[in-house]
Write a protein that holds these residues in place. Structure first.
Motif, PDB file in Angstrom:
ATOM      1  N   SER A   1      35.352  -8.880 -46.332  1.00  0.00           N
ATOM      2  CA  SER A   1      34.322  -8.428 -47.456  1.00  0.00           C
ATOM      3  C   SER A   1      32.834  -8.140 -47.153  1.00  0.00           C
ATOM      4  O   SER A   1      31.840  -7.003 -47.358  1.00  0.00           O
ATOM      5  N   TRP A   2      31.963  -8.786 -47.277  1.00  0.00           N
ATOM      6  CA  TRP A   2      30.267  -9.228 -45.953  1.00  0.00           C
ATOM      7  C   TRP A   2      30.050  -8.138 -45.436  1.00  0.00           C
ATOM      8  O   TRP A   2      28.777  -7.787 -45.512  1.00  0.00           O
TER       9      TRP A   2
ATOM     10  N   LEU B   1      25.027   1.552 -34.197  1.00  0.00           N
ATOM     11  CA  LEU B   1      24.972  -0.059 -33.752  1.00  0.00           C
ATOM     12  C   LEU B   1      26.281  -1.047 -34.317  1.00  0.00           C
ATOM     13  O   LEU B   1      26.814  -1.744 -34.145  1.00  0.00           O
ATOM     14  N   ALA B   2      25.700  -0.653 -36.038  1.00  0.00           N
ATOM     15  CA  ALA B   2      26.777  -2.132 -36.881  1.00  0.00           C
ATOM     16  C   ALA B   2      27.916  -1.762 -36.925  1.00  0.00           C
ATOM     17  O   ALA B   2      29.177  -2.786 -37.168  1.00  0.00           O
ATOM     18  N   ASN B   3      28.646  -0.436 -37.073  1.00  0.00           N
ATOM     19  CA  ASN B   3      29.741   0.129 -36.739  1.00  0.00           C
ATOM     20  C   ASN B   3      30.969  -0.440 -35.770  1.00  0.00           C
ATOM     21  O   ASN B   3      32.004  -0.684 -35.694  1.00  0.00           O
ATOM     22  N   ARG B   4      30.207  -0.336 -34.529  1.00  0.00           N
ATOM     23  CA  ARG B   4      30.638  -0.765 -33.142  1.00  0.00           C
ATOM     24  C   ARG B   4      30.873  -2.649 -33.261  1.00  0.00           C
ATOM     25  O   ARG B   4      32.175  -2.916 -33.013  1.00  0.00           O
ATOM     26  N   LEU B   5      30.371  -3.017 -34.318  1.00  0.00           N
ATOM     27  CA  LEU B   5      30.108  -4.272 -34.710  1.00  0.00           C
ATOM     28  C   LEU B   5      31.947  -4.794 -35.427  1.00  0.00           C
ATOM     29  O   LEU B   5      32.658  -5.500 -35.384  1.00  0.00           O
ATOM     30  N   VAL B   6      31.511  -4.015 -36.830  1.00  0.00           N
ATOM     31  CA  VAL B   6      31.775  -4.347 -37.742  1.00  0.00           C
ATOM     32  C   VAL B   6      33.659  -3.141 -37.963  1.00  0.00           C
ATOM     33  O   VAL B   6      34.908  -3.667 -38.186  1.00  0.00           O
ATOM     34  N   ARG B   7      33.600  -2.392 -36.856  1.00  0.00           N
ATOM     35  CA  ARG B   7      35.230  -1.307 -36.835  1.00  0.00           C
ATOM     36  C   ARG B   7      35.662  -1.035 -37.894  1.00  0.00           C
ATOM     37  O   ARG B   7      36.203  -1.301 -38.276  1.00  0.00           O
ATOM     38  N   LEU B   8      34.908  -0.315 -39.003  1.00  0.00           N
ATOM     39  CA  LEU B   8      35.445   0.581 -39.935  1.00  0.00           C
ATOM     40  C   LEU B   8      36.810   1.559 -39.294  1.00  0.00           C
ATOM     41  O   LEU B   8      35.936   1.767 -39.194  1.00  0.00           O
TER      42      LEU B   8
END
Length: 504
Positions: free
Chosen positions: A462-463, A489-496
């Motif tokens: 969630s965070w 870039l951030a989505n590579r880490l979070v992978r929505l």
């Protein structure tokens, strides 16, 4: 002692094990075949060695025929691979293709040396008749089987279409043929043990872009309430399902037909997801909505398609943009999340229509921020794939690529399995789409899904979703979609989760 004809049914790989759901078409076919013979199912979605296992099954059992279910897109290459392997190892065993791809591209399928027969549309009656005729080597019988296409003296023969039916209302699906059926229950937004089920068959609408319309020809057949009650009882009490994903092509049809089914579902109170239409939902009475709430509908996938009313008329959608706006508000009041699909980049006024759709999506988000949005590229069916009645009444417009040349569609399964045509089939790309607009669409989708992460995403913490939403806030607010490098870039880490690829 005679055993009756034996049939091997194969579902080539199309998704990950985690996303595997019951191969419902093969379960229905297997139940129909059991009346006069026997069948075995190999499901490539849970069995990654399905080709070798299919060959081993054929070595162990003398099957009279092999039936292979084939969707277009990513399932086509595995279907070709298993068909080729079977033809090489067992050249005398007939291979039958069925499902959406061979129904919509019959000549292409039958042109392949590893396909002997095609069952178009529904197969519960046609396939057992075909297997019996093959066993008797009865060409005269072959000519009488509705919905069958076959090869005779080097020529392709198309028998007349067969009328759709739900068949035997007492039919019980042989889930035990899948090994442990519980492995098909998945953790989803709906529950910890979501099961896939299909109650009704077909769709009575005739949208020109839709493979369902081409396959079913404007027909819907709903089940008896008793059959749905028996099915849900088994799924809930025997398998332990706590929620249902209904694969019905258009769940809400006419209220008088739906109420008996909703009454059954209200007694089970299994949270559910389904396909629906905005006009059908808007026409429901308060009594029907009471049943919908009690049955715990959580999300309805609604084909909004376009904010252009004229385009909706041309594609025979049968709904209007104002109904889309009304239904998102209606769903909000009843606690249902509308999952809206849109088709951007049509062949005419491509860029203008795409930007118009983006603005319409923003309007809908203001009305109901919980609305989920799925964006596809508009890729019409090839003219030859449309239902014959629709082709005769309303011929499609010619399609042209970026160079102004007519779009030439594939004529073989191998050509359809090429990446560009897999993307076309999956509404991911089109020959008239240039790099600039392709990037524009990708950037809008990135900003939108970061600003409003889907509730279906149980994987991302969630965070992380809150952080991405905050990062995307300024871009979404000011319409600055271009090159959202920081979100990528951030989505590579979070992978929505991506609903277009990873639906429920």
């Amino acid at each position: 002692m005679t055993h009756g004809p034996r049939t091997l049914l194969i579902n080539p790989t199309i998704t990950s094990r985690r996303s595997a759901r019951f191969p419902l078409s093969l379960l229905h076919l297997s139940a129909a075949l059991e009346r006069t013979g026997s069948s075995q199912i190999v499901d490539g979605n849970v069995d990654r060695n399905f080709i070798d296992d299919s060959l081993r099954a054929m070595e162990a059992t003398p099957f009279d025929a092999v039936g292979i279910s084939v969707m277009g897109g990513p399932q086509l290459a595995p279907a070709i691979a298993v068909s080729t392997a079977i033809r090489q190892r067992f050249p005398a065993v007939p291979i039958v293709w069925g499902g959406y791809f061979p129904t919509l591209n019959t000549d292409a399928a039958l042109g392949a040396p590893y396909v002997d027969y095609v069952v178009r549309g529904q197969g519960e009656e046609s396939l057992p008749e075909l297997i019996a005729a093959i066993g008797r080597k009865d060409d005269a019988k072959l000519a009488t089987i509705g919905g069958l296409s076959w090869k005779h003296d080097g020529a392709i023969v198309h028998n007349p279409n067969r009328r759709f039916t739900l068949g035997d209302t007492e039919l019980v699906l042989p889930y035990h043929k899948l090994g442990d059926p519980r492995r098909y229950l998945a953790r989803t937004y709906l529950g910890r043990r979501t099961v896939a089920h299909q109650a009704a068959t077909g769709c009575r609408f005739r949208c020109t872009f839709c493979g369902v319309a081409a396959m079913f020809g404007g027909t819907t057949v709903l089940p008896a309430a008793e059959r749905l009650e028996r099915d849900l009882s088994y799924l809930k009490h025997e398998l332990g399902a706590d929620s249902v994903q209904y694969f019905d092509n258009n769940f809400f049809d006419r209220e008088k037909d739906m109420v008996p089914l909703l009454e059954v579902m209200a007694r089970f109170e299994l949270p559910w997801w389904c396909f629906a239409r905005s006009d059908a939902l808007l026409n429901l009475s308060e009594h029907a909505w009471k049943l919908v709430r009690k049955s715990r509908l959580r999300m309805a996938y609604i084909g909004a398609e376009s904010p252009n009313g004229q385009m909706l008329k041309e594609i025979r959608k049968g709904t209007r943009p104002d109904q889309t706006m009304e239904v998102v508000e209606l769903c909000r009041r009843h606690g249902v999340i509308p999952e809206l699909s849109f088709m951007v980049a049509p062949p005419e006024n491509t860029e203008e229509e795409t930007e118009h759709t983006f603005e319409f999506i923003r309007t809908l988000k203001r009305i109901n921020p919980q609305s989920e949005v799925v964006i596809y590229i508009y890729t019409p069916l090839p003219e030859i794939s449309r239902h014959e009645q629709d082709r005769a009444k309303r011929p499609g417009k010619p399609l042209f690529d970026l160079n102004g040349e007519p779009v030439v569609f594939p004529t073989t399964p191998e050509e359809w399995a090429q990446p560009r045509w897999v993307n076309y089939t999956c509404h991911a790309d089109a020959p008239w789409l240039d790099d600039k607009l392709r990037q524009r669409i990708q950037d809008f989708v990135t900003v939108l899904r970061c600003r409003y992460p889907t509730v279906q995403d149980l994987r991302s913490p969630s965070w992380a979703k809150r952080g991405l939403s905050a990062m995307a806030g300024w871009r979404y607010r000011y319409g600055r979609y271009n090159r959202p490098w920081e979100l990528e870039l951030a989505n590579r880490l979070v992978r929505l989760r991506t609903p277009q690829v990873e639906g429920l």
